[in-house]
Design a protein around this motif. Sequence first.
Motif, PDB file in Angstrom:
ATOM      1  N   PRO A 180      34.850  -0.971 -28.711  1.00 24.73           N
ATOM      2  CA  PRO A 180      35.426  -1.106 -30.055  1.00 24.73           C
ATOM      3  C   PRO A 180      35.168  -2.478 -30.674  1.00 24.73           C
ATOM      4  O   PRO A 180      35.260  -2.639 -31.889  1.00 24.73           O
ATOM      5  N   ALA A 181      34.821  -3.469 -29.851  1.00 20.14           N
ATOM      6  CA  ALA A 181      34.542  -4.814 -30.364  1.00 20.14           C
ATOM      7  C   ALA A 181      33.060  -5.006 -30.709  1.00 20.14           C
ATOM      8  O   ALA A 181      32.668  -6.095 -31.134  1.00 20.14           O
ATOM      9  N   HIS A 182      32.243  -3.974 -30.529  1.00 20.11           N
ATOM     10  CA  HIS A 182      30.819  -4.106 -30.857  1.00 20.11           C
ATOM     11  C   HIS A 182      30.705  -4.500 -32.327  1.00 20.11           C
ATOM     12  O   HIS A 182      31.374  -3.915 -33.185  1.00 20.11           O
ATOM     13  N   PRO A 183      29.854  -5.473 -32.647  1.00 15.46           N
ATOM     14  CA  PRO A 183      29.739  -5.921 -34.043  1.00 15.46           C
ATOM     15  C   PRO A 183      29.273  -4.825 -35.001  1.00 15.46           C
ATOM     16  O   PRO A 183      29.520  -4.910 -36.207  1.00 15.46           O
ATOM     17  N   GLY A 184      28.657  -3.789 -34.491  1.00 10.43           N
ATOM     18  CA  GLY A 184      28.204  -2.690 -35.341  1.00 10.43           C
ATOM     19  C   GLY A 184      29.349  -1.976 -36.040  1.00 10.43           C
ATOM     20  O   GLY A 184      29.187  -1.489 -37.163  1.00 10.43           O
TER      21      GLY A 184
END
Length: 189
Positions: A116-120
Amino acid sequence: MSPRPASGPRERLIDAAQELTYSHGMGVGVDAILKAANVARRSLYEHFGGKDGLIAEVLRRSADEDTARYEETMRAAGEDPRARVTAVFDRLGEIIAAPGFRGCRYLAADLALADPAHPGHAITREYRRRVQDLLRDELDRLGHPRPEHAAGQLLLLIDGTLAVGATRTGTDPAASARELAEQILDAGR
């Protein structure tokens, strides 16, 4: 895959990843991207810090391009806000019917990027906000009593149209979504 003429390793990586992540999904391997871009692994890390950074940049570029396409579609429909909104659904029908259509890049990214923290994820959220703002602006011009709410409904129709277009071939989700969009627009009368 044909990279842009005289492009450097950074642009070739973005071009290759933009095409491959759309045609093969976010899980496409780094080696396939490197091969298509004709660059060394070192370039990936120098320019993007790794695959996550590259994916974020692909989503950022795609979001800018796709937002511009929405604006262009609406502008080409003239000045009438209703025509500008319904033109979006007409254009989605053309996109879905085109060879190589694989659904919504942003929905696919959100589903594939498990962290959920992926920059995408921030980029896909911002992209949807930009599209919703375009729709809300047209609803404001129409004098719709609930432009923000209605714009969210229209965005839901767009997402659904693209998802159904990718998963249920032989259907015409854009035409159905256009009918529903007209009902949303009429609710403002």
